[in-house]
Design a protein around this motif. Structure first.
Motif, short mmCIF file in Angstrom:
data_model
loop_
_atom_site.label_atom_id
_atom_site.label_comp_id
_atom_site.label_asym_id
_atom_site.label_seq_id
_atom_site.Cartn_x
_atom_site.Cartn_y
_atom_site.Cartn_z
N UNK A 112 -17.36 -15.19 8.64
CA UNK A 112 -16.67 -14.68 7.58
C UNK A 112 -16.50 -13.00 8.04
N UNK A 113 -17.46 -12.24 8.64
CA UNK A 113 -17.34 -11.05 8.82
C UNK A 113 -16.20 -10.69 10.18
N UNK A 114 -16.10 -11.85 10.95
CA UNK A 114 -15.24 -11.78 12.16
C UNK A 114 -13.82 -11.96 11.49
N UNK A 115 -13.60 -12.95 10.47
CA UNK A 115 -12.28 -13.09 9.89
C UNK A 115 -11.83 -12.01 9.17
N UNK A 116 -12.86 -11.27 8.33
CA UNK A 116 -12.71 -10.14 7.54
C UNK A 116 -12.04 -8.98 8.38
N UNK A 117 -12.73 -8.73 9.40
CA UNK A 117 -12.28 -7.76 10.57
C UNK A 117 -10.94 -7.89 11.12
N UNK A 118 -10.61 -9.01 11.34
CA UNK A 118 -9.41 -9.40 11.71
C UNK A 118 -8.41 -9.28 10.59
N UNK A 124 -3.52 -11.34 11.22
CA UNK A 124 -4.07 -12.44 10.02
C UNK A 124 -3.70 -13.89 10.60
N UNK A 125 -2.89 -14.24 11.45
CA UNK A 125 -2.95 -15.69 11.80
C UNK A 125 -4.39 -16.23 12.27
N UNK A 126 -4.85 -15.36 13.29
CA UNK A 126 -6.08 -15.74 14.04
C UNK A 126 -7.14 -15.63 12.81
N UNK A 127 -7.02 -14.54 11.89
CA UNK A 127 -8.20 -14.69 11.05
C UNK A 127 -8.31 -15.91 10.17
N UNK A 128 -6.92 -16.23 9.71
CA UNK A 128 -6.88 -17.48 8.99
C UNK A 128 -7.37 -18.61 9.82
N UNK A 145 -14.79 -18.11 1.37
CA UNK A 145 -13.74 -18.22 0.14
C UNK A 145 -12.82 -16.84 -0.22
N UNK A 146 -13.93 -15.89 -0.11
CA UNK A 146 -13.03 -14.60 -0.59
C UNK A 146 -12.20 -14.11 0.51
N UNK A 147 -12.55 -14.24 1.79
CA UNK A 147 -11.69 -13.74 2.79
C UNK A 147 -10.69 -14.39 3.02
N UNK A 148 -10.75 -15.85 2.82
CA UNK A 148 -9.53 -16.55 2.69
C UNK A 148 -8.71 -16.29 1.75
N UNK A 149 -9.27 -15.83 0.62
CA UNK A 149 -8.30 -15.69 -0.58
C UNK A 149 -7.45 -14.39 -0.28
N UNK A 150 -8.28 -13.46 0.35
CA UNK A 150 -7.62 -12.14 0.50
C UNK A 150 -6.32 -12.41 1.75
N UNK A 151 -6.73 -13.28 2.55
CA UNK A 151 -5.56 -13.62 3.59
C UNK A 151 -4.47 -14.35 3.08
N UNK A 152 -4.68 -15.21 2.15
CA UNK A 152 -3.72 -15.94 1.48
C UNK A 152 -2.86 -14.98 0.58
N UNK A 153 -3.35 -13.98 0.09
CA UNK A 153 -2.50 -12.71 -0.63
C UNK A 153 -1.42 -12.16 0.36
N UNK A 154 -2.22 -11.72 1.62
CA UNK A 154 -1.35 -11.15 2.47
C UNK A 154 -0.37 -12.08 3.33
N UNK A 155 -0.58 -13.40 3.31
CA UNK A 155 0.25 -14.26 3.94
C UNK A 155 1.23 -14.93 3.12
N UNK A 156 1.40 -14.48 1.89
CA UNK A 156 2.24 -14.76 0.63
C UNK A 156 1.75 -16.19 0.63
N UNK A 157 0.68 -16.43 0.16
CA UNK A 157 0.19 -17.91 -0.34
C UNK A 157 -0.51 -17.75 -1.63
N UNK A 158 0.11 -17.33 -2.79
CA UNK A 158 -0.38 -16.94 -4.15
C UNK A 158 -1.23 -18.06 -4.59
#
Length: 297
Positions: A112-118, A124-128, A145-158
């Motif tokens: 979680x923390x590694x993905x969120x730091x990325x 973004x792609x590595x974090x995902x 789940x929280x980190x993946x949701x934030x990544x989805x927002x940035x990657x235009x996956x609403x």
């Protein structure tokens, strides 16, 4: 008193948010046994929570030199550096989170923390990839789940962001950050009433979180529901809705009205634009730069 008892008291104090008390217990334990790794770990956490980052980093580096094979020691140093300001610090912290993750790739908290730091350093792609792998092993991990949701927002996956943020809330309805993520997802999907409700709930559950960011998010959600914002969009719709060549006429009329009503028209547009852009930029900057600490700090 035995060092182990003092360390237990230091960890209990940290859990209660009493960092000064925790630092005192950890220092007493180290005075009895200077090589006690658990005492150094607790001391570095306490120093970090007190904002004594130079001391915390020195303690964490000393611990890491003593036990380089322990993943959580790498994570601890990363979390200390993560509290510093600037993108360079974020990238340096991310490198330590990565080392911790490589030592324990099966640990969902480290993932979680590694993905969120990325995510916060725009990898973004590595974090995902890390977040998806972590959720494959731990599908009910709220943090991932929280980190993946934030990544989805940035990657235009609403739709993905919406599904994951709902699941995080279902698993942890009393989690303030889960409500904050849900609010961000709702706002991105123009559901401002939902966004306001979850911002308020997050602030209620965790009053100590950045109140300015929280309250600005609430104000912004209310502003997007306000008649003033709706009215401000009506002229834009009237100008650009007609098809060509009629749109050329509406654009010409709009330009003429803008000039004839100057400076009132200019001030109205400028005030609306400044408030919206400034609020959004400030909120995103504050949310995006917030350091992570993991389950132990």
């Amino acid at each position: 008193m035995k060092p182990t008892v003092l360390v237990d008291r230091a960890e209990a104090a940290l859990d209660l948010g009493r960092s000064a008390e925790a630092a005192r217990f950890a220092a007493e334990a180290l005075a009895l046994d200077p090589n006690d790794g658990d005492a150094k770990y607790a001391l570095a956490r306490a120093q970090r929570d007190q904002g004594r980052l130079d001391e915390a980093e020195a303690t964490a580096r000393d611990l890491l030199a003593q036990y380089p094979e322990v993943a959580w020691n790498h994570h601890l140093l990363g979390s200390v550096i993560d509290h510093r300001v600037g993108m360079a610090a974020k990238r340096q912290a991310c490198a330590h989170y990565e080392q911790a993750y490589r030592l324990r790739p099966d640990d969902a908290d480290l993932a979680e923390d590694y993905a969120d730091a990325m995510r916060r350093t725009d990898r973004l792609v590595e974090a995902k990839r890390v977040a998806v792998a972590g959720l494959r092993e731990s599908p009910d991990h709220v943090g991932l789940l929280r980190v993946r949701a934030r990544l989805a927002l940035k990657l235009d996956e609403p739709l993905v962001a919406s599904r994951l943020s709902r699941r995080a809330l279902a698993l942890a309805p009393e989690d303030a950050e889960a409500h904050e993520v849900r609010a961000a997802v709702a706002f991105a999907r123009d559901r401002y009433v939902v966004a306001e409700r979850h911002e308020l709930e997050a602030l209620r559950l965790q009053p100590s979180r950045n109140s300015w960011v929280a309250r600005q998010g609430i104000r912004e959600a209310r502003y997007m529901q306000s008649p003033w914002y709706v009215v401000s969009l009506v002229p834009v719709g009237l100008v650009f809705a007609p098809p060509w060549p009629w749109r050329a006429l509406t654009m010409a009329v709009a330009a003429a009205a803008f000039v004839c009503l100057w400076p009132i028209s200019g001030w109205a547009i400028l005030a609306n634009l400044i408030y919206f852009v400034a609020a959004r930029t400030a909120i995103c900057a504050c949310r995006g730069s917030r350091p992570r600490g993991g389950p132990l700090g």
